[in-house]
Motif scaffolding. Structure first.
Motif, PDB file in Angstrom:
ATOM      1  N   VAL A  35      40.573  44.913   1.049  1.00 35.11           N
ATOM      2  CA  VAL A  35      39.329  45.236   0.577  1.00 35.11           C
ATOM      3  C   VAL A  35      38.713  46.047   2.040  1.00 35.11           C
ATOM      4  O   VAL A  35      38.468  45.374   2.836  1.00 35.11           O
TER       5      VAL A  35
ATOM      6  N   GLN B 258      51.584  38.125  -2.442  1.00 36.48           N
ATOM      7  CA  GLN B 258      50.679  39.108  -2.698  1.00 36.48           C
ATOM      8  C   GLN B 258      49.519  39.317  -1.864  1.00 36.48           C
ATOM      9  O   GLN B 258      49.001  38.263  -1.290  1.00 36.48           O
TER      10      GLN B 258
ATOM     11  N   GLN C 194      45.738  40.971  -0.767  1.00 32.91           N
ATOM     12  CA  GLN C 194      44.617  41.837  -1.677  1.00 32.91           C
ATOM     13  C   GLN C 194      43.746  42.541  -0.490  1.00 32.91           C
ATOM     14  O   GLN C 194      43.763  41.674   0.630  1.00 32.91           O
TER      15      GLN C 194
ATOM     16  N   ALA D 160      41.682  41.264   4.496  1.00 28.64           N
ATOM     17  CA  ALA D 160      43.147  40.909   3.775  1.00 28.64           C
ATOM     18  C   ALA D 160      42.841  39.495   3.401  1.00 28.64           C
ATOM     19  O   ALA D 160      42.440  38.649   4.099  1.00 28.64           O
ATOM     20  N   SER D 161      43.303  39.231   2.092  1.00 22.67           N
ATOM     21  CA  SER D 161      43.385  37.870   1.703  1.00 22.67           C
ATOM     22  C   SER D 161      44.276  37.036   2.053  1.00 22.67           C
ATOM     23  O   SER D 161      44.231  35.814   1.785  1.00 22.67           O
ATOM     24  N   ARG D 162      45.638  37.329   2.534  1.00 21.91           N
ATOM     25  CA  ARG D 162      46.521  36.397   2.709  1.00 21.91           C
ATOM     26  C   ARG D 162      46.462  35.778   3.965  1.00 21.91           C
ATOM     27  O   ARG D 162      45.973  36.304   5.131  1.00 21.91           O
TER      28      ARG D 162
ATOM     29  N   GLY E 139      44.430  48.631  -0.819  1.00 20.95           N
ATOM     30  CA  GLY E 139      43.156  48.667  -1.192  1.00 20.95           C
ATOM     31  C   GLY E 139      42.644  49.686  -2.308  1.00 20.95           C
ATOM     32  O   GLY E 139      43.366  50.545  -2.523  1.00 20.95           O
ATOM     33  N   GLN E 140      41.379  49.536  -2.499  1.00 21.45           N
ATOM     34  CA  GLN E 140      40.837  50.461  -3.459  1.00 21.45           C
ATOM     35  C   GLN E 140      40.380  51.759  -2.894  1.00 21.45           C
ATOM     36  O   GLN E 140      40.037  52.900  -3.500  1.00 21.45           O
TER      37      GLN E 140
ATOM     38  N   TYR F 167      51.224  47.196  -0.614  1.00 22.55           N
ATOM     39  CA  TYR F 167      49.903  46.659  -0.816  1.00 22.55           C
ATOM     40  C   TYR F 167      48.910  47.738  -0.525  1.00 22.55           C
ATOM     41  O   TYR F 167      48.888  48.215   0.591  1.00 22.55           O
TER      42      TYR F 167
ATOM     43  N   CYS G   7      39.034  46.766   7.136  1.00 23.72           N
ATOM     44  CA  CYS G   7      39.806  46.417   5.893  1.00 23.72           C
ATOM     45  C   CYS G   7      39.988  44.957   5.811  1.00 23.72           C
ATOM     46  O   CYS G   7      40.658  44.305   7.051  1.00 23.72           O
TER      47      CYS G   7
END
Length: 123
Positions: free
Chosen positions: A5, A1, A3, A24-26, A114-115, A112, A22
């Protein structure tokens, strides 16, 4: 997964510039192809740019080629979109997206999302 933002959107006059970012979380962010799409009200989501995992392959839509620059910093888990010479028709919500595999321009190929961040260009 993964994420994603986005940030950096806003209101700018025609001819101006904005830089979208942007995050990314990963941790394995570096293994993903990253892209930017945009969507204006009443219109389909439109490809803007994409960059491969190592940055060696980049693709732009014809509408932004020569004005926008996509880049990435894998150490910071970030991808950027430098937007120059902005036009009112660039007004849209801009989305960051990621996929494994090569650079492509089809939204359905990206997993994947983002918003989004809103970009408004006034004339």
């Amino acid at each position: 997964q993964v994420q994603l933002v986005e940030s950096g959107g806003g209101l700018v006059q025609a001819g101006g510039s904005l830089r979208l970012s942007c995050a990314a979380s990963r941790r394995t962010f570096g293994g993903y192809t990253l892209g930017w799409f945009r969507q204006a009200p009443g219109r389909e989501r439109e490809f803007v740019a994409a960059i491969s995992s190592g940055g060696g392959s980049i693709l732009y839509s014809d509408s932004v080629k020569g004005r926008f620059i996509i880049s990435r910093d894998n150490a910071k888990n970030r991808v950027y979109l430098q937007m120059n010479s902005l036009k009112p028709e660039d007004t849209a919500r801009y989305y960051c997206t990621a996929r494994t595999g090569s650079v492509v321009n089809a939204a359905r190929s990206y997993v994947y999302w983002g918003q989004g961040t809103q970009v408004t260009v006034s004339s």
